[in-house]
Design a protein around this motif. Structure first.
Motif, PDB file in Angstrom:
ATOM      1  N   VAL A 236     -12.034  -0.870 -12.278  1.00 36.00           N
ATOM      2  CA  VAL A 236     -11.506   0.006 -11.305  1.00 36.00           C
ATOM      3  C   VAL A 236     -10.939  -0.241 -10.204  1.00 36.00           C
ATOM      4  O   VAL A 236     -10.163   0.985 -10.132  1.00 36.00           O
ATOM      5  N   ASP A 237     -11.482  -1.062  -9.752  1.00 40.69           N
ATOM      6  CA  ASP A 237     -10.650  -1.542  -8.629  1.00 40.69           C
ATOM      7  C   ASP A 237      -9.472  -2.441  -8.558  1.00 40.69           C
ATOM      8  O   ASP A 237      -8.334  -2.412  -7.742  1.00 40.69           O
ATOM      9  N   LEU A 238      -8.978  -2.685 -10.067  1.00 41.00           N
ATOM     10  CA  LEU A 238      -7.922  -3.472 -10.179  1.00 41.00           C
ATOM     11  C   LEU A 238      -6.888  -2.387 -10.506  1.00 41.00           C
ATOM     12  O   LEU A 238      -5.909  -2.534 -10.117  1.00 41.00           O
ATOM     13  N   VAL A 239      -7.623  -1.324 -11.331  1.00 45.87           N
ATOM     14  CA  VAL A 239      -6.574  -0.350 -11.318  1.00 45.87           C
ATOM     15  C   VAL A 239      -5.847   0.294 -10.380  1.00 45.87           C
ATOM     16  O   VAL A 239      -5.216   1.174  -9.791  1.00 45.87           O
ATOM     17  N   ALA A 240      -6.425   0.728  -9.032  1.00 45.34           N
ATOM     18  CA  ALA A 240      -6.775   1.170  -7.925  1.00 45.34           C
ATOM     19  C   ALA A 240      -5.852   0.988  -7.068  1.00 45.34           C
ATOM     20  O   ALA A 240      -4.830   1.071  -6.702  1.00 45.34           O
ATOM     21  N   MET A 241      -5.396  -0.835  -6.692  1.00 44.84           N
ATOM     22  CA  MET A 241      -5.441  -1.473  -6.379  1.00 44.84           C
ATOM     23  C   MET A 241      -3.962  -2.170  -7.524  1.00 44.84           C
ATOM     24  O   MET A 241      -3.034  -1.854  -6.097  1.00 44.84           O
ATOM     25  N   ILE A 242      -4.115  -2.229  -7.835  1.00 45.09           N
ATOM     26  CA  ILE A 242      -2.471  -2.942  -8.616  1.00 45.09           C
ATOM     27  C   ILE A 242      -1.489  -1.345  -9.038  1.00 45.09           C
ATOM     28  O   ILE A 242      -0.151  -1.319  -8.258  1.00 45.09           O
ATOM     29  N   PHE A 243      -1.785  -0.583  -9.033  1.00 47.09           N
ATOM     30  CA  PHE A 243      -1.060   0.809  -8.839  1.00 47.09           C
ATOM     31  C   PHE A 243      -1.330   1.332  -7.622  1.00 47.09           C
ATOM     32  O   PHE A 243      -0.116   2.258  -7.584  1.00 47.09           O
ATOM     33  N   GLY A 244      -1.569   1.671  -6.518  1.00 49.84           N
ATOM     34  CA  GLY A 244      -1.784   2.295  -5.690  1.00 49.84           C
ATOM     35  C   GLY A 244      -1.887   1.575  -4.236  1.00 49.84           C
ATOM     36  O   GLY A 244      -2.277   2.229  -3.682  1.00 49.84           O
ATOM     37  N   MET A 245      -1.447   0.631  -4.577  1.00 49.63           N
ATOM     38  CA  MET A 245      -1.592  -0.342  -2.747  1.00 49.63           C
ATOM     39  C   MET A 245       0.024  -0.454  -2.547  1.00 49.63           C
ATOM     40  O   MET A 245       0.258  -1.116  -2.730  1.00 49.63           O
ATOM     41  N   PRO A 246       0.324   0.350  -1.457  1.00 48.40           N
ATOM     42  CA  PRO A 246       1.870   0.187  -2.031  1.00 48.40           C
ATOM     43  C   PRO A 246       2.323  -0.633  -0.062  1.00 48.40           C
ATOM     44  O   PRO A 246       4.061  -0.415  -0.093  1.00 48.40           O
ATOM     45  N   ARG A 247       1.209  -0.891   0.318  1.00 45.03           N
ATOM     46  CA  ARG A 247       1.741  -2.189   1.488  1.00 45.03           C
ATOM     47  C   ARG A 247       3.054  -2.395   2.062  1.00 45.03           C
ATOM     48  O   ARG A 247       3.856  -2.274   2.805  1.00 45.03           O
ATOM     49  N   ALA A 248       3.719  -3.024   0.578  1.00 43.28           N
ATOM     50  CA  ALA A 248       4.356  -4.125   0.643  1.00 43.28           C
ATOM     51  C   ALA A 248       5.630  -3.086   0.836  1.00 43.28           C
ATOM     52  O   ALA A 248       6.683  -3.654   1.196  1.00 43.28           O
ATOM     53  N   LEU A 249       5.862  -2.258   0.921  1.00 48.11           N
ATOM     54  CA  LEU A 249       7.104  -1.172   0.628  1.00 48.11           C
ATOM     55  C   LEU A 249       6.851  -0.328   2.387  1.00 48.11           C
ATOM     56  O   LEU A 249       7.625   0.182   3.038  1.00 48.11           O
ATOM     57  N   PHE A 250       6.263  -0.610   2.981  1.00 50.41           N
ATOM     58  CA  PHE A 250       5.344  -0.090   4.612  1.00 50.41           C
ATOM     59  C   PHE A 250       6.995  -0.975   5.472  1.00 50.41           C
ATOM     60  O   PHE A 250       7.648   0.098   5.844  1.00 50.41           O
ATOM     61  N   PRO A 251       7.033  -1.942   5.615  1.00 53.97           N
ATOM     62  CA  PRO A 251       8.435  -2.880   5.976  1.00 53.97           C
ATOM     63  C   PRO A 251       9.749  -1.036   5.807  1.00 53.97           C
ATOM     64  O   PRO A 251      10.309  -0.888   6.688  1.00 53.97           O
ATOM     65  N   GLU A 252      10.154  -1.477   4.350  1.00 53.07           N
ATOM     66  CA  GLU A 252      11.118  -0.595   3.961  1.00 53.07           C
ATOM     67  C   GLU A 252      10.739   1.228   4.386  1.00 53.07           C
ATOM     68  O   GLU A 252      12.010   1.570   5.091  1.00 53.07           O
ATOM     69  N   ILE A 253       9.109   1.262   4.687  1.00 51.81           N
ATOM     70  CA  ILE A 253       9.324   2.863   4.656  1.00 51.81           C
ATOM     71  C   ILE A 253       9.738   3.575   5.829  1.00 51.81           C
ATOM     72  O   ILE A 253      10.260   4.338   6.580  1.00 51.81           O
ATOM     73  N   ALA A 254       8.925   2.466   6.369  1.00 50.39           N
ATOM     74  CA  ALA A 254       9.314   2.659   8.437  1.00 50.39           C
ATOM     75  C   ALA A 254      10.427   2.646   8.683  1.00 50.39           C
ATOM     76  O   ALA A 254      10.585   3.348   9.931  1.00 50.39           O
ATOM     77  N   HIS A 255      11.238   1.740   8.299  1.00 53.37           N
ATOM     78  CA  HIS A 255      12.729   1.594   8.893  1.00 53.37           C
ATOM     79  C   HIS A 255      13.500   2.625   8.382  1.00 53.37           C
ATOM     80  O   HIS A 255      13.970   3.698   8.408  1.00 53.37           O
ATOM     81  N   VAL A 256      13.978   3.090   6.544  1.00 52.30           N
ATOM     82  CA  VAL A 256      14.266   3.195   5.668  1.00 52.30           C
ATOM     83  C   VAL A 256      13.974   4.957   5.901  1.00 52.30           C
ATOM     84  O   VAL A 256      15.005   5.882   5.960  1.00 52.30           O
ATOM     85  N   SER A 257      12.930   5.498   5.579  1.00 51.77           N
ATOM     86  CA  SER A 257      12.255   6.754   5.488  1.00 51.77           C
ATOM     87  C   SER A 257      12.640   6.775   6.498  1.00 51.77           C
ATOM     88  O   SER A 257      12.319   8.692   6.784  1.00 51.77           O
ATOM     89  N   PHE A 258      11.513   6.587   8.131  1.00 53.95           N
ATOM     90  CA  PHE A 258      11.161   7.080   9.209  1.00 53.95           C
ATOM     91  C   PHE A 258      11.804   7.081  10.380  1.00 53.95           C
ATOM     92  O   PHE A 258      11.342   7.159  11.839  1.00 53.95           O
ATOM     93  N   GLY A 259      12.660   5.799  10.269  1.00 59.28           N
ATOM     94  CA  GLY A 259      13.961   5.692  11.115  1.00 59.28           C
ATOM     95  C   GLY A 259      13.193   4.664  11.923  1.00 59.28           C
ATOM     96  O   GLY A 259      14.070   4.283  13.609  1.00 59.28           O
TER      97      GLY A 259
END
Length: 432
Positions: A236-259
């Protein structure tokens, strides 16, 4: 139950803090976790600043996962064969040394991604031995009925540090640079070293002195394979984390999506802090966790809420170009909801594992647990880093959340025994 008792029941169960050893470890973590989270923020931010690539940030997943698997499994075997206090002393010292190495490379202005990743891998090796040992001692300190509360308290402290660390670290990176953040982490780890030093000797009955090898690790995995409920808690935890943890995208999201700026900034800090904010609120108002009987059902519901919140967060990121500030607020709110759900899930899963496992294999099972809990997000870093480069961060985050919901629904339907599981049923210690 009077009004005062009902109000008190809403808040965290603090009975475990009556134990002096647990209390010292818990209080030390308040300081240590803040420092550790500064490093958690600084490493991906420094890599992104050097390379400008989410895929390179995602490489932290590979460099973290390999030592977690190897040393997590072996570290659990060590915890079942040697004095657990001594093992904690050695590994905490190792964490201090690796944090100092992060400081040295930054202070010297090296800016080498591969050196950063190498030190990160070494740090994760020490972490992989330290964590299963640290959790395996809890049943020696506390009775079974206090384990859910103890796990919730630990999660609350970790999450509180994960709020302060990113907020302070993300905002200060452009001001003071990375080296000071790494140095703070190094210094704060001494608080945990002191708390560990105050613990009593904790040998495992009948095992002290035997050198653990591959056979010991295999024996632990055989034990796990015979207990379906324990296996499913990991799945259950593997399903949650592998598919649902987007933290590697936070630098790009912060810069590109939210300026936000490329080197960190407020948007980056808020994204990292939002999930722990939710976890802290879930912990502070988590008195209910000690009163839940069917922990299996509770885990499934918690993971389902996590998946839905990540799907909604991805939608907000995708809509950011039209309503940037509003969508940033929505994304942060969804991350907070996910953090609260994750806190509940972790508290229940850890309690299931501690109560349903014999002490002679508890360290090894905790080793598997740390491989899953920490390794799953590292696989997610690789997956989301790649998917973000291909389809964009919003779609990668949203689809991942929906896959979590589908996965947990399938587990609920295919394995009804997990839905019905309650800690009280673990007394038999038989295969489930």
């Amino acid at each position: 139950m009077g009004v005062r008792d009902k109000i008190r029941a809403l808040f965290a169960d603090t009975r475990p803090l009556r134990n002096g050893d647990f209390r010292r470890l818990w209080v030390a973590n308040i300081v240590t976790v803040i420092g550790a989270q500064l490093t958690v923020v600084a490493v991906p931010a420094q890599i992104y600043a050097i390379t400008g690539s989410s895929a390179m940030v995602g490489l932290t997943g590979i460099f973290g996962l390999v030592p977690l698997i190897v040393f997590g499994l072996w570290g659990g075997a060590l915890a079942d064969h040697f004095d657990r206090r001594r093992l904690l002393e050695i590994t905490t010292t190792g964490l201090i040394v690796t944090s100092a190495l992060f400081w040295l490379q930054s202070a010297a202005g090296v800016n080498n991604v591969w050196l950063l990743l190498g030190v990160f891998a070494l740090q994760q090796a020490f972490f992989a031995v330290n964590q299963p040992t640290r959790v395996a001692i809890l049943p020696k300190l506390l009775p079974d009925d206090e384990l859910p509360a103890a796990n919730a308290l630990n999660m609350t402290v970790m999450s509180a540090g994960a709020i302060a660390g990113p907020l302070v670290g993300g905002a200060l990176i452009p001001v003071i640079g990375y080296s000071w953040l790494y140095l703070i982490d190094t210094v704060t780890l001494f608080a945990t070293l002191y708390a560990v030093w105050r613990l009593p000797s904790m040998p495992t009955a009948g095992q002290v002195g035997k050198a653990p090898g591959l056979r010991s690790v295999i024996d632990g995995l055989i034990y796990l394979s015979a207990h379906k409920i324990l296996m499913l808690s990991f799945v259950v935890d593997l399903v949650a984390m592998i598919f649902g943890m987007p933290r590697a995208l936070f630098p790009e999201i912060a810069h590109v999506s939210f300026g936000g700026p490329t080197e960190g900034g407020v948007e980056f800090a808020l994204l990292y802090a939002a999930m722990p904010v939710g976890a802290v609120l879930g912990g502070v108002f988590g008195g209910w966790v000690s009163r839940v009987n069917r922990q299996g059902t509770a885990v499934l519901w918690a993971v389902g809420v996590w998946g839905l919140s990540m799907a909604a967060m991805g939608l907000a990121v995708g809509l950011a170009p039209w309503q940037m500030q509003l969508m940033l607020g929505v994304a942060l709110a969804m991350l907070a909801v996910g953090g609260a759900a994750d806190m509940a899930s972790a508290a229940f899963r850890q309690s299931i594992l501690l109560s349903a496992t014999d002490d002679s294999v508890r360290g090894r099972l905790q080793g598997v647990f740390i491989v899953v809990v920490a390794g799953g997000p590292r696989l997610a870093d690789v997956l989301h880093g790649w998917a973000g480069d291909v389809v964009g961060p919003g779609l990668a985050t949203g689809l991942g959340g929906l896959l979590v919901v589908v996965g947990v629904a399938a587990i609920a339907v295919l394995f009804p025994a997990f839905r019905r599981y309650a800690i009280a049923t673990a007394a038999s210690r038989g295969p489930g």
